[in-house]
Design an enzyme around this catalytic site. Structure first.
Site, PDB file in Angstrom:
ATOM      1  N   ARG A 243       0.784  -1.036  -0.156  1.00 33.88           N
ATOM      2  CA  ARG A 243      -0.219   0.100  -0.106  1.00 33.88           C
ATOM      3  C   ARG A 243       0.860   1.144   0.049  1.00 33.88           C
ATOM      4  NH1 ARG A 243      -2.959  -4.091   1.900  1.00 33.88           N
ATOM      5  NH2 ARG A 243      -0.824  -4.606   2.672  1.00 33.88           N
ATOM      6  N   THR A 244       1.775   1.284   0.884  1.00 34.46           N
ATOM      7  CA  THR A 244       2.540   2.571   1.223  1.00 34.46           C
ATOM      8  C   THR A 244       3.255   2.897  -0.123  1.00 34.46           C
ATOM      9  OG1 THR A 244       2.686   1.918   3.472  1.00 34.46           O
ATOM     10  CG2 THR A 244       3.949   4.010   2.704  1.00 34.46           C
TER      11      THR A 244
ATOM     12  N   LYS B 256      25.501  -4.998  -1.374  1.00 35.53           N
ATOM     13  CA  LYS B 256      27.084  -5.468  -1.365  1.00 35.53           C
ATOM     14  C   LYS B 256      27.726  -4.642  -0.201  1.00 35.53           C
ATOM     15  CE  LYS B 256      26.887  -4.654  -6.489  1.00 35.53           C
ATOM     16  NZ  LYS B 256      27.055  -3.599  -7.510  1.00 35.53           N
TER      17      LYS B 256
ATOM     18  N   ARG C 222      11.223   3.792   3.776  1.00 33.65           N
ATOM     19  CA  ARG C 222      10.622   2.706   4.825  1.00 33.65           C
ATOM     20  C   ARG C 222      11.959   1.847   4.974  1.00 33.65           C
ATOM     21  NH1 ARG C 222       5.497  -1.314   4.881  1.00 33.65           N
ATOM     22  NH2 ARG C 222       4.441   0.642   5.200  1.00 33.65           N
TER      23      ARG C 222
ATOM     24  N   HIS D 294       4.789   5.462  11.606  1.00 36.01           N
ATOM     25  CA  HIS D 294       4.175   5.702  10.247  1.00 36.01           C
ATOM     26  C   HIS D 294       3.150   6.780  10.454  1.00 36.01           C
ATOM     27  CE1 HIS D 294       2.864   3.920   6.713  1.00 36.01           C
ATOM     28  NE2 HIS D 294       2.554   2.729   6.876  1.00 36.01           N
TER      29      HIS D 294
HETATM   30  N1   CP Z   1      -0.324  -0.197   5.968  1.00 32.86           N
HETATM   31  C1   CP Z   1       0.963  -0.222   5.380  1.00 32.86           C
HETATM   32  O1   CP Z   1       1.857   0.289   5.834  1.00 32.86           O
HETATM   33  O2   CP Z   1       0.694  -1.400   4.501  1.00 32.86           O
HETATM   34  P1   CP Z   1       2.114  -1.795   3.482  1.00 32.86           P
HETATM   35  O3   CP Z   1       2.986  -2.446   4.407  1.00 32.86           O
HETATM   36  O4   CP Z   1       1.531  -2.597   2.295  1.00 32.86           O
HETATM   37  O5   CP Z   1       2.841  -0.648   2.909  1.00 32.86           O
END
Ligand code: CP
Length: 312
Positions: free
Chosen positions: A56-57, A84, A106, A134
């Site tokens: 999603r993100t 590496k 992320r 988040h």
């Molecule tokens: N909610 C969320 O962060 O989903 P993803 O891990 O798919 O990005």
């Protein structure tokens, strides 16, 4: 001028949140058009660096940047020079040579975004770092709640149920929900409740006995990827589903159910609840695109209200 980062929901005031959510709302009509693109960030560069799994993100930040006409680069740990042995610091310094405006990150480690920010002039947006934060998930959750309950969320009762201990979504949502005046209860097995929970100003429960009191049930999956192999937090997934899993029979009519995804059907959420019309999971994903467009736009353009109209 100091660069704008979005690393934690605590970086934002209630007015900042309102502005971001209003901006997201103003982008909704763009997403209904045949040509779903505006030239707002033409010539700007957004790097999406996903060093931990995401559906999603990662897709919504990528699409959000493209909808705003920014140039985008996507990079994942596997297949990059991280394989590496390149460090996060050196990766950030390397990518900064392209003069990006924003780096979305992320990362499995809490604190990765602060380290990145210290090594680049680009704005850093945290797309989830370990069990820390988040913030864009929290903003899209607030946007979804606004659409379901109206602008004023003050007094809304939300129960967050699941693996609170390992959840960055819980940390961001507790802070964001409280910032807008919502009443938050956390419900988890004792082994999945963080030790510092009493300092968070939330109601704490260890079973679903008072679930009916909530207007919104926010479910979390068990974050297996953050649980050391062999650690015993639960007797079994079946036991978890029996005691803490949310089924239709445990809900009262009209209660809304949310989940950041990915969901584990039959564990924290039954298939019937996942597919119920009162469940807002699809709306959360939809909100993610408009909200992430707003985050990218406000990070680059700033906070004057008149800017948005010009952008559209
Ligand atoms: N909610 C969320 O962060 O989903 P993803 O891990 O798919 O990005």
């Amino acid at each position: 001028m100091a660069k704008r980062d979005l690393i934690s929901i605590d970086d934002l005031s209630a007015a900042d949140v309102d502005l971001l959510l209003d901006t997201a709302e103003s982008f909704l009509p763009v997403l209904q058009r045949d040509i779903k693109k505006v030239p707002t960030l033409r010539g700007r560069t957004v790097i999406n660096m996903f060093f931990e799994s995401s559906t999603r993100t990662s897709t919504s930040f990528d699409l959000a940047a493209k909808r705003l006409s920014a140039d985008t680069i996507g990079i994942k740990a596997k297949g990059s020079a991280v394989d590496k042995g390149e460090s996060l610091k050196d990766t950030i310094i390397t990518l900064s040579a392209y003069s990006p405006d924003i780096i979305v990150i992320r990362h499995p480690r809490a604190g990765a975004c602060q380290l990145a920010s210290a090594n680049t002039t680009a704005s850093i947006i945290n797309a989830g770092d370990g069990k820390h934060q988040h913030p864009s998930q929290c903003l899209l959750d607030l946007f979804t709640l606004r659409q379901a309950f109206g602008r004023n969320l003050r007094g809304l009762k939300v129960a967050i149920v699941g693996d609170i201990l390992h959840s960055r979504v819980a940390r961001s949502d507790i802070a964001g929900f409280q910032l807008l005046g919502m009443d938050v209860t956390v419900i988890a097995p004792p082994t999945m409740m963080p030790r510092e929970v009493d300092s968070l100003g939330v109601n704490v429960r260890y079973d679903l006995a008072e679930l009916h009191k909530a207007d919104v049930i926010y479910l979390l999956r068990i974050q297996q990827e953050r649980i050391t192999q062999g650690a015993n937090f639960l007797p079994s997934l079946r036991e978890y589903a029996n005691v803490w899993g949310v089924t239709r029979s445990r809900l009262r009519p009209g209660q809304k159910v949310m989940h950041p995804g990915p969901i584990n059907r039959g564990v924290e959420i039954s298939a019937a609840v996942a597919d119920d019309p009162d469940t807002l999971i699809a709306q959360q994903v939809e909100a993610g695109l408009a909200v992430r467009m707003a985050i990218l736009y406000r990070t680059i353009v700033g906070s004057t209200d008149s800017d948005t109209k010009e952008a559209l």
